[in-house]
Design a protein around this motif. Structure first.
Motif, PDB file in Angstrom:
ATOM      1  N   VAL A   1       0.205   3.911   2.971  1.00 32.90           N
ATOM      2  CA  VAL A   1       0.414   3.640   4.400  1.00 32.90           C
ATOM      3  C   VAL A   1       1.152   4.820   5.042  1.00 32.90           C
TER       4      VAL A   1
ATOM      5  N   ASN B   1       0.808  -1.209   0.000  1.00 36.21           N
ATOM      6  CA  ASN B   1       0.000   0.000   0.000  1.00 36.21           C
ATOM      7  C   ASN B   1       0.852   1.274   0.000  1.00 36.21           C
TER       8      ASN B   1
ATOM      9  N   ARG C   1      -4.987   3.379   5.935  1.00 33.38           N
ATOM     10  CA  ARG C   1      -3.703   4.089   6.074  1.00 33.38           C
ATOM     11  C   ARG C   1      -2.747   3.382   7.030  1.00 33.38           C
TER      12      ARG C   1
ATOM     13  N   ASP D   1       0.064  -2.180   5.715  1.00 35.61           N
ATOM     14  CA  ASP D   1       1.188  -2.117   4.774  1.00 35.61           C
ATOM     15  C   ASP D   1       0.911  -2.815   3.450  1.00 35.61           C
TER      16      ASP D   1
ATOM     17  N   HIS E   1       4.106  -3.771  11.360  1.00 38.53           N
ATOM     18  CA  HIS E   1       3.645  -3.687   9.970  1.00 38.53           C
ATOM     19  C   HIS E   1       2.638  -4.805   9.744  1.00 38.53           C
TER      20      HIS E   1
END
Length: 451
Positions: A31, A28, A354, A357, A299
């Motif tokens: 993130v 992503n 957001r 990961d 993460h």
């Protein structure tokens, strides 16, 4: 959908691999830090602390009603352990060097319902019961909650009912706990729910309503029937913040377990956690708790079946629950029954996008192979969906899309990293069924060897 599949694929090329049911991954680019992302969740540490305290209040009740929780004093928790043999199997299987340490969080061993759903599902039922009892003047937060085991309370709760739509494991946790408190419980099961899960619920006195269609129809029907009955409480897997917070409590306890194992998590020792994802409530809640416990040093990455990549699709396109895998002709039929969801939770996707990961998908065949390998090398028995997160360590360490560079991980950090695959279920699987899973995995492995 206003665009054709072709237009979608032009703008979002990864959809092509999803449509072709290929294993894929997406890290992503959106993130960000916990500080920046937290306002979008709408919940905070106080909410998790409140949920945690509620579970402590209920511990005397749980300990009395469920003798299997005696040793943990009524706290429903699972062990975490290193799986070095499996780590080398994965290294060989995917031809990738795996520094760091792989651990397995064994939610498959959670008491009462044998899956991660024992966290959120049971928590939401308990919260509802507490609210009803306090409003009726039968209970205060200062009381010994063991009193909830008495006939007076069973009688009181029998005036109310609890309903849920489920592919299996959530239904087990909610059905078993609701029935034990005295509620009338009904579980709306989708076509992919395993027969043994339906049988087990009925054995606990739970009404099971079966559907020929998939998960979202079961949820929709359950919700509709509950709306017409003012005494019925519907547990909404797609949008519930209570479920979410029940899952989030796991992280605080994991932190304590890692401390006891002398496992350090900090900037130099990052933690990667791989969470199997269906509609998103379980992994979303756990990930939220992990972020609150470990901040930017953790993460979180979601794992989905190639046939049901609903969360990856929703976040990747930005459409969340406005798009389903079926819109692209993906069938949403998978052996990972707990993950057989075609449309992701809008609440979880929007709240957590957001903070996640990345996402990756795994074929059913691969989950079965890993299931057989986990049984052979670590003597751990899991159901297929619980293996979805296991390839995560290899996916992260071998990725070439620029994720590691973007996150600026140094070689030292990756050498010192801790990786946790969240094993979401398996303990309640009847022995005969488990043997057939293992046989299937061995058959797939034999075919591989032959080629």
């Amino acid at each position: 959908m206003t665009k054709t599949t072709e237009q979608w694929i032009n703008e979002h090329p990864l959809i092509q691999d999803m449509v072709e049911l290929k294993e894929t991954q997406w890290f992503n680019p959106g993130v960000t830090t916990l500080e920046e992302a937290l306002p979008f969740v709408g919940l905070n540490q106080d909410d998790i602390n409140d949920a945690s305290a509620r579970l402590v209040r209920f511990a005397p009740f749980i300990k009395t009603m469920f003798p299997e929780t005696e040793s943990s004093n009524g706290i429903i928790e699972s062990p975490v352990r290193a799986v070095p043999a499996m780590q080398s199997v994965i290294e060989n299987r995917y031809s990738v060097k795996l520094p760091g340490q792989l651990l397995l969080k064994l939610d498959s061993q959670l008491p009462i319902s044998g899956s991660i759903k024992a966290r959120g599902g049971i928590y939401e039922v308990l919260k509802h019961a507490e609210t009803l009892a306090i409003n009726a003047g039968l209970l205060t937060e200062q009381d010994d909650y063991a009193k909830l085991t008495t006939d007076e309370f069973r009688q009181f709760f029998s005036q109310y009912s609890v309903a849920v739509g489920s592919t299996g494991n959530l239904g087990l946790s909610i059905g078993i706990m609701s029935a034990r408190l005295g509620f009338k419980a009904s579980v709306h099961m989708s076509a992919d729910a395993r027969q043994w899960k339906k049988d087990m619920l009925r054995a606990h006195g739970v009404e099971v309503v079966e559907y020929e269609s998939d998960y979202s129809i079961a949820v929709e029907e359950g919700r509709r029937q509950a709306e017409s009955d003012p005494t019925c409480y519907f547990v909404d897997d797609e949008n519930s913040t209570n479920l979410f917070l029940g899952y989030a409590v796991a992280a605080k306890r994991l932190r304590k377990q890692l401390d006891e194992m002398e496992v350090v998590v900090d900037k130099d020792h990052p933690l990667f956690v791989y969470l199997p994802c269906g509609v998103g409530g379980g992994p979303g809640g756990v990930a939220f708790g992990l972020k609150m416990a470990f901040g930017d040093n953790v993460h979180c990455i979601f794992a989905e079946p190639t046939h049901s990549p609903c969360m990856m699709l929703g976040v990747y396109t930005g459409l969340h629950d406005e798009i389903s895998v079926q819109d692209f002709g993906i069938d949403n039929i998978t052996a990972a029954d707990g993950l057989a969801v075609g449309r992701a939770s809008g609440f979880v996707g929007k709240a957590m996008e957001r903070l996640l990961d990345g996402y990756f998908t795994v074929t059913d065949e691969e989950m079965y192979c890993l299931l057989a390998l986990m049984n052979r090398h670590e003597n751990i028995r899991l159901e297929p969906s619980a293996l979805a997160g296991v390839p995560g360590i290899a996916r992260v360490l071998s990725e070439e899309e620029g994720y590691k560079a973007r996150m600026d991980f140094s070689e030292d950090q990756l050498n010192n990293a801790i990786h946790i695959a969240w094993a979401t279920g398996g303990n309640m699987v009847p022995m005969e069924e488990m043997r057939s899973y293992i046989r299937k995995g061995r058959d797939y492995l034999a075919v591989e060897m032959a080629h």
